[in-house]
Design a protein around this motif. Sequence first.
Motif, PDB file in Angstrom:
ATOM      1  N   UNK A 108      39.329  49.919  57.852  1.00 27.86           N
ATOM      2  CA  UNK A 108      37.985  50.444  57.631  1.00 27.86           C
ATOM      3  C   UNK A 108      37.792  50.840  56.168  1.00 27.86           C
ATOM      4  N   UNK A 109      38.799  51.450  55.572  1.00 24.23           N
ATOM      5  CA  UNK A 109      38.694  51.843  54.159  1.00 24.23           C
ATOM      6  C   UNK A 109      38.586  50.610  53.271  1.00 24.23           C
ATOM      7  N   UNK A 110      39.349  49.576  53.595  1.00 26.54           N
ATOM      8  CA  UNK A 110      39.297  48.356  52.790  1.00 26.54           C
ATOM      9  C   UNK A 110      37.927  47.688  52.938  1.00 26.54           C
ATOM     10  N   UNK A 111      37.387  47.700  54.176  1.00 22.94           N
ATOM     11  CA  UNK A 111      36.069  47.108  54.418  1.00 22.94           C
ATOM     12  C   UNK A 111      34.990  47.860  53.631  1.00 22.94           C
ATOM     13  N   UNK A 112      35.050  49.202  53.657  1.00 25.33           N
ATOM     14  CA  UNK A 112      34.074  50.002  52.909  1.00 25.33           C
ATOM     15  C   UNK A 112      34.218  49.769  51.413  1.00 25.33           C
ATOM     16  N   UNK A 113      35.452  49.639  50.948  1.00 27.66           N
ATOM     17  CA  UNK A 113      35.693  49.393  49.530  1.00 27.66           C
ATOM     18  C   UNK A 113      35.130  48.033  49.135  1.00 27.66           C
ATOM     19  N   UNK A 114      35.331  47.036  49.992  1.00 33.32           N
ATOM     20  CA  UNK A 114      34.793  45.705  49.698  1.00 33.32           C
ATOM     21  C   UNK A 114      33.268  45.730  49.677  1.00 33.32           C
ATOM     22  N   UNK A 115      32.629  46.454  50.607  1.00 34.67           N
ATOM     23  CA  UNK A 115      31.171  46.540  50.643  1.00 34.67           C
ATOM     24  C   UNK A 115      30.650  47.196  49.375  1.00 34.67           C
TER      25      UNK A 115
ATOM     26  N   UNK B 159      28.254  45.664  46.413  1.00 39.20           N
ATOM     27  CA  UNK B 159      26.990  46.277  46.001  1.00 39.20           C
ATOM     28  C   UNK B 159      26.935  46.443  44.488  1.00 39.20           C
ATOM     29  N   UNK B 160      28.046  46.885  43.887  1.00 38.97           N
ATOM     30  CA  UNK B 160      28.066  47.034  42.428  1.00 38.97           C
ATOM     31  C   UNK B 160      27.995  45.682  41.732  1.00 38.97           C
TER      32      UNK B 160
END
Length: 168
Positions: free
Chosen positions: A93-100, A104-105
């Motif tokens: 989940x942390x990796x998925x949020x980091x990728x999202x 975005x950036x």
Amino acid sequence: MSYAEIASKGPKQTPEEAAAPQPPQVVTSTTASTSSLVDVDTPSVRTVPSDYGEQDIKTETQAARIEREKKAEEIAAKARAEADLAKKKSKRAAKKADNWLTKQFESLSDGEGGALVVVNFLAVVGLSGWLGYKAWGLYDKGRLGWKNVGLGLGILGVVGAAESLLGG
């Protein structure tokens, strides 16, 4: 009349009566009996043999104990497996949020100036709103002073300067 004067008018005591009583004396002629103490060298002291755990099961109590220990080991192994699974899920989940967040950036830096302006505007409005909320709380308690106002304006100035340098 004082107490000393009243006491001096009473009957006189003999020196034996006036002396403090003698403290009791300790009699050292008797010895303590050790016959009731347990001697560790005698066979009356029971010890558990070192191979007790490997012996055959002879009672229901032993069987119940062994069964409880097996269940406890199974529960502990299951809990460890669940903890490992939860740890793996949280990493995913942390990796998925980091990728999202990274995507975005990246989309903001691809020349979409309008989105960057909106993000900057929202950041400034959000920070100003939060500082205003904190200032209102201090004002409500009667602790808002020039030092707090100056600190808030300084924070806004630093954020504005940082955004103008990074956004420009």
